[in-house]
Design an enzyme around this catalytic site. Structure first.
Site, PDB file in Angstrom:
ATOM      1  N   SER A   1      -0.175   7.495   7.913  1.00  0.00           N
ATOM      2  CA  SER A   1      -1.433   8.108   7.443  1.00  0.00           C
ATOM      3  C   SER A   1      -2.326   7.048   6.801  1.00  0.00           C
ATOM      4  CB  SER A   1      -1.146   9.243   6.442  1.00  0.00           C
ATOM      5  OG  SER A   1      -0.529   8.720   5.281  1.00  0.00           O
TER       6      SER A   1
ATOM      7  N   ASP B   1      12.921   5.512   3.597  1.00  0.00           N
ATOM      8  CA  ASP B   1      12.416   5.611   2.229  1.00  0.00           C
ATOM      9  C   ASP B   1      12.637   4.244   1.602  1.00  0.00           C
ATOM     10  OD1 ASP B   1      11.995   5.938  -0.464  1.00  0.00           O
ATOM     11  OD2 ASP B   1      12.903   7.935  -0.549  1.00  0.00           O
TER      12      ASP B   1
ATOM     13  N   LYS C   1      13.061  -8.673   0.207  1.00  0.00           N
ATOM     14  CA  LYS C   1      14.458  -9.131   0.195  1.00  0.00           C
ATOM     15  C   LYS C   1      15.089  -9.040   1.588  1.00  0.00           C
ATOM     16  CE  LYS C   1      19.018  -7.981  -1.664  1.00  0.00           C
ATOM     17  NZ  LYS C   1      19.808  -7.128  -2.586  1.00  0.00           N
TER      18      LYS C   1
ATOM     19  N   SER D   1      -2.255  -2.971  -3.568  1.00  0.00           N
ATOM     20  CA  SER D   1      -2.294  -2.607  -4.993  1.00  0.00           C
ATOM     21  C   SER D   1      -3.425  -1.603  -5.184  1.00  0.00           C
ATOM     22  CB  SER D   1      -2.445  -3.867  -5.849  1.00  0.00           C
ATOM     23  OG  SER D   1      -3.609  -4.597  -5.471  1.00  0.00           O
TER      24      SER D   1
HETATM   25  N1  NAP Z   1      -7.066   5.871  -1.084  1.00  0.00           N
HETATM   26  C1  NAP Z   1      -7.490   5.274  -2.159  1.00  0.00           C
HETATM   27  O1  NAP Z   1      -8.591   5.578  -2.679  1.00  0.00           O
HETATM   28  C2  NAP Z   1      -6.673   4.188  -2.800  1.00  0.00           C
HETATM   29  C3  NAP Z   1      -7.233   3.448  -3.842  1.00  0.00           C
HETATM   30  C4  NAP Z   1      -6.505   2.404  -4.411  1.00  0.00           C
HETATM   31  C5  NAP Z   1      -5.244   2.103  -3.922  1.00  0.00           C
HETATM   32  N2  NAP Z   1      -4.710   2.859  -2.909  1.00  0.00           N
HETATM   33  C6  NAP Z   1      -3.396   2.481  -2.408  1.00  0.00           C
HETATM   34  O2  NAP Z   1      -3.493   2.260  -1.013  1.00  0.00           O
HETATM   35  C7  NAP Z   1      -2.214   2.480  -0.405  1.00  0.00           C
HETATM   36  C8  NAP Z   1      -2.371   3.364   0.830  1.00  0.00           C
HETATM   37  O3  NAP Z   1      -2.773   4.637   0.418  1.00  0.00           O
HETATM   38  P1  NAP Z   1      -3.501   5.689   1.366  1.00  0.00           P
HETATM   39  O4  NAP Z   1      -4.733   6.044   0.660  1.00  0.00           O
HETATM   40  O5  NAP Z   1      -3.546   5.185   2.753  1.00  0.00           O
HETATM   41  O6  NAP Z   1      -2.493   6.941   1.182  1.00  0.00           O
HETATM   42  P2  NAP Z   1      -1.595   7.812   2.149  1.00  0.00           P
HETATM   43  O7  NAP Z   1      -2.373   8.241   3.347  1.00  0.00           O
HETATM   44  O8  NAP Z   1      -0.981   8.860   1.274  1.00  0.00           O
HETATM   45  O9  NAP Z   1      -0.470   6.803   2.660  1.00  0.00           O
HETATM   46  C9  NAP Z   1       0.683   6.516   1.937  1.00  0.00           C
HETATM   47  C10 NAP Z   1       1.853   6.485   2.904  1.00  0.00           C
HETATM   48  O10 NAP Z   1       3.013   6.049   2.208  1.00  0.00           O
HETATM   49  C11 NAP Z   1       4.149   6.694   2.763  1.00  0.00           C
HETATM   50  N3  NAP Z   1       5.198   6.636   1.748  1.00  0.00           N
HETATM   51  C12 NAP Z   1       5.132   7.134   0.483  1.00  0.00           C
HETATM   52  N4  NAP Z   1       6.270   6.864  -0.180  1.00  0.00           N
HETATM   53  C13 NAP Z   1       7.072   6.200   0.681  1.00  0.00           C
HETATM   54  C14 NAP Z   1       8.388   5.664   0.581  1.00  0.00           C
HETATM   55  N5  NAP Z   1       9.100   5.753  -0.555  1.00  0.00           N
HETATM   56  N6  NAP Z   1       8.916   5.054   1.659  1.00  0.00           N
HETATM   57  C15 NAP Z   1       8.212   4.949   2.816  1.00  0.00           C
HETATM   58  N7  NAP Z   1       6.952   5.418   2.974  1.00  0.00           N
HETATM   59  C16 NAP Z   1       6.397   6.049   1.911  1.00  0.00           C
HETATM   60  C17 NAP Z   1       3.650   8.101   3.084  1.00  0.00           C
HETATM   61  O11 NAP Z   1       4.359   8.707   4.157  1.00  0.00           O
HETATM   62  P3  NAP Z   1       5.588   9.736   3.897  1.00  0.00           P
HETATM   63  O12 NAP Z   1       5.089  10.736   2.910  1.00  0.00           O
HETATM   64  O13 NAP Z   1       5.859  10.302   5.258  1.00  0.00           O
HETATM   65  O14 NAP Z   1       6.689   8.889   3.382  1.00  0.00           O
HETATM   66  C18 NAP Z   1       2.202   7.847   3.492  1.00  0.00           C
HETATM   67  O15 NAP Z   1       2.086   7.762   4.914  1.00  0.00           O
HETATM   68  C19 NAP Z   1      -1.322   3.062  -1.511  1.00  0.00           C
HETATM   69  O16 NAP Z   1      -0.534   2.033  -2.056  1.00  0.00           O
HETATM   70  C20 NAP Z   1      -2.322   3.545  -2.542  1.00  0.00           C
HETATM   71  O17 NAP Z   1      -1.776   3.564  -3.854  1.00  0.00           O
HETATM   72  C21 NAP Z   1      -5.383   3.880  -2.342  1.00  0.00           C
END
Ligand code: NAP
Length: 242
Positions: free
Chosen positions: A15, A61, A119, A135
């Site tokens: 996603s 995970d 790692k 980040s």
């Molecule tokens: N969107 C923003 O405005 C924003 C702003 C600042 C930073 N960020 C950072 O950008 C990054 C990407 O976020 P996004 O906005 O693209 O969100 P997102 O669509 O929710 O994507 C996060 C993905 O991480 C996977 N995930 C979560 N925990 C996991 C785990 N333990 N092991 C493996 N996969 C895992 C989820 O899939 P499953 O649930 O299927 O595991 C999901 O597909 C994140 O680090 C977020 O903190 C986002």
């Protein structure tokens, strides 16, 4: 960046930013493995990407070391490893409502996960390979409810600098996004997502919030630029200026 014959693992590729990156890498000729905790989400993503032959999926995970070790047994050799993973459910709360378990899930997905990917994944990378993590602006412009996000993003950037030294010549970088329109906002803002993002857009010098493709473009740059390591690339529409 020419990605022909490159093999790229994208954790979080089901996603948001990770999915946009997967699309970008596939278009440039790479073989891509998208990974996340749930096979169902990965299968939907595979459909959205048009079920190309060069796309693989892997359920993992990254907060669980045995699963991470097993993942790299399956992937074989890689050119680049990326993680956009974040499990933020229940973590955007004011201090009195913060539950430690929710905070721990954030730290496990955004700090220990990248540590474990480094790692177990670094031995699968060539000397020209890279690791890129995500980040976020919360480390620089913290808001109420964002204490856990602020802390974990700052910690991840510190980890990136240390890994860039320890794993050299493999390069290790971070992208720090600002507000980007992805599914994560459904968890943070619920049914107020659209109006929340519209209000945010007005505050930014760029005049809009980010698109997942903006971040995919930045990660793609970091994968391809052989002289950049230990860096945090800010892609946030000027957010730190205002
Ligand atoms: N969107 C923003 O405005 C924003 C702003 C600042 C930073 N960020 C950072 O950008 C990054 C990407 O976020 P996004 O906005 O693209 O969100 P997102 O669509 O929710 O994507 C996060 C993905 O991480 C996977 N995930 C979560 N925990 C996991 C785990 N333990 N092991 C493996 N996969 C895992 C989820 O899939 P499953 O649930 O299927 O595991 C999901 O597909 C994140 O680090 C977020 O903190 C986002």
């Amino acid at each position: 960046m020419d990605m022909d014959k490159q093999r790229i693992l994208i954790v979080g590729g089901g996603s948001g930013m990770g999915l946009a990156l997967a699309r970008c890498c596939l278009e440039k000729g790479a073989t891509v493995i998208i990974a996340g905790r749930g096979e169902a989400k990965l299968d939907v993503a595979r459909g959205e990407l048009g079920r190309p032959a060069a796309l693989e999926t892997a359920a993992v995970d990254i907060s669980r070391e045995a699963e991470v070790a097993a993942l790299f047994q399956r992937t074989g050799e890689l050119d680049h490893i990326v993680s956009t993973a974040a499990a933020i459910e229940g973590a955007y709360r004011l201090l009195p409502e913060i539950e430690l378990e929710a905070a721990q899930r954030v730290v496990e997905s955004k700090f220990y996960g990248p540590l474990l990917l480094a790692k177990h994944g670094a031995p699968k990378l060539s000397a020209k390979g890279s690791l890129t993590f995500v980040s976020g602006i919360a480390a620089y412009r913290p808001a109420a409810r964002g204490s856990v996000a602020a802390a974990v993003n700052a910690a991840l950037e510190g980890l990136v600098r240390a890994l860039a030294v320890e794993l050299a010549p493999i390069r290790v970088n971070a992208v720090s996004p600002g507000w980007v329109d992805t599914p994560i906002w459904e968890l943070v803002a619920g049914d107020r997502k659209a109006q929340t993002l519209a209000a945010m857009a007005e505050r930014l010098p760029a005049g809009r919030v980010g698109r997942p493709e903006d971040i995919a473009d930045a990660i793609s740059f970091l994968m391809g630029n052989g002289f950049t390591t230990g860096e945090t690339l800010h892609v946030e529409g000027g957010h730190r200026l205002v």
